[in-house]
Design an enzyme around this catalytic site. Structure first.
Site, PDB file in Angstrom:
ATOM      1  N   LYS A 125       5.048   4.523   4.878  1.00 10.71           N
ATOM      2  CA  LYS A 125       5.792   3.502   4.130  1.00 10.71           C
ATOM      3  C   LYS A 125       6.101   3.986   2.708  1.00 10.71           C
ATOM      4  O   LYS A 125       7.147   3.638   2.148  1.00 10.71           O
ATOM      5  CB  LYS A 125       5.037   2.175   4.150  1.00 10.71           C
ATOM      6  CG  LYS A 125       5.096   1.528   5.547  1.00 10.71           C
ATOM      7  CD  LYS A 125       4.568   0.141   5.583  1.00 10.71           C
ATOM      8  CE  LYS A 125       4.582  -0.485   6.987  1.00 10.71           C
ATOM      9  NZ  LYS A 125       5.899  -0.930   7.460  1.00 10.71           N
ATOM     10  N   TYR A 184       0.824  -1.217   0.000  1.00 11.56           N
ATOM     11  CA  TYR A 184       0.000   0.000   0.000  1.00 11.56           C
ATOM     12  C   TYR A 184       0.855   1.263   0.000  1.00 11.56           C
ATOM     13  O   TYR A 184       0.330   2.359  -0.177  1.00 11.56           O
ATOM     14  CB  TYR A 184      -1.047  -0.010   1.109  1.00 11.56           C
ATOM     15  CG  TYR A 184      -0.555  -0.237   2.514  1.00 11.56           C
ATOM     16  CD1 TYR A 184      -0.888  -1.400   3.199  1.00 11.56           C
ATOM     17  CD2 TYR A 184       0.197   0.718   3.182  1.00 11.56           C
ATOM     18  CE1 TYR A 184      -0.466  -1.617   4.503  1.00 11.56           C
ATOM     19  CE2 TYR A 184       0.614   0.523   4.477  1.00 11.56           C
ATOM     20  CZ  TYR A 184       0.281  -0.653   5.139  1.00 11.56           C
ATOM     21  OH  TYR A 184       0.710  -0.851   6.430  1.00 11.56           O
TER      22      TYR A 184
END
Ligand code: COA
Length: 271
Positions: A165, A150
């Site tokens: 991330k 994601y």
């Protein structure tokens, strides 16, 4: 118990693994030890770290444990410097410590956003900067961050973690370009749904959630921390992965591709 790797690819080397007390972090630490490398595990709670260290010691390597929160830049820097003081070098850093919970973006408090971004993005930078300095001075080293698909696909309910991330992925590519000529490789591993207590409780707490996650994986199963660790240590291997930097290795059973459905009725008959 995991067996020693015949390659002994990390003999005489040392890795620091953040979030090394459980799940994927523990599996990477133990697999590195199976390759002959010393391991230092860092986390917030001492007992799980000591258990990881015990498992690594059974493989005949030296270990250490450091309790600290990756949000504390000074403590992380001291931990990295301590590895070098005690073991002579830091050959690998695994940025695995993370925090995550599912929350609708419009309901996420600024503090909730900050907690996750501080752990995942800022914590990764603190360790990377500290370890990178030693690695650049030594002219060798490998940094590996654990992200998730994601980071580039997006996923509802994880705006904080996806942003963090995604930032780690951008950091990885930037540092691969910045440090590549000086012997330091920087990569990411991107696990799919992994059977760990932490992930299960945070991300698929009910049977219904589990079934939904499973339906999204072409390989039609969850993975294990040990399976992820095999790919992680491949990227850390100074010989087999010597020419790999700035990349992401997905270990997700094809989940990030999306599970497009084959239409039997639309398919023509084979002549
Ligand atoms: N839904 C919405 N908000 C949440 C939440 C949830 N499930 N869990 C935490 N938060 C919010 C808190 O409400 C708080 O915000 P507030 O002050 O505005 O209320 C903020 O996040 C910080 O929470 P706190 O518990 O004080 O933070 P912490 O620093 O102790 O914990 C977390 C960090 C939130 C990331 C915590 O989930 C954690 O430590 N996780 C580690 C393990 C983990 O996440 N494993 C999953 C791996 S996939």
């Amino acid at each position: 118990m995991i067996e020693k790797s015949p390659l002994q690819e990390f003999a005489g080397q040392t890795a620091l693994v953040t979030g090394g007390g459980s799940g994927i972090g523990r599996a990477i630490a133990v697999r590195y030890a199976a390759g002959g490398g010393n391991v230092v595990v860092l986390g917030r709670r001492i007992e799980p770290l000591q258990e990881t260290a015990r498992l690594a010691q059974e493989l005949g390597v030296r270990t250490d444990v450091v309790t600290c929160d990756v949000r504390d830049a000074a403590a992380v820097t001291a931990a990295v410097d301590g590895v070098v003081a005690k073991f002579g070098a830091i050959d690998a850093l695994v940025n695995n410590a993370a925090g995550n919970f599912i929350c609708a973006a419009e309901d996420l408090s600024p503090n909730g956003w900050k907690a996750v971004v501080d752990i995942v993005l800022n914590g990764t930078f603190y360790g990377t900067r500290a370890a990178g300095r030693h690695m650049l001075a030594a002219g060798r080293g490998a940094i590996l961050s654990v992200i998730a698909s994601y980071a580039w696909t997006g996923h509802p309910g994880t705006v904080h973690s996806a942003a963090a991330k995604g930032g780690v992925l951008a950091m990885t590519r930037t540092l691969a370009a910045e440090w590549g000529s000086r012997g330091v490789r920087v990569n990411c591993v991107s696990p799919g749904p992994t059977e760990t207590e932490g992930a299960g409780a945070a991300l698929w707490p009910t049977d219904e959630d589990r079934a939904r996650v499973l339906a999204s994986v072409p390989a039609a199963r969850f993975t294990t921390p040990e399976e992820v660790a095999e790919s992680a240590v491949f990227l850390l291997d100074p010989r087999r992965a010597a020419y790999i930097t700035g990349d992401v290795l997905s270990v997700d059973g094809g989940q990030w591709l999306g599970k497009a459905v084959y239409s039997d009725s639309a398919a023509g008959e084979r002549k």
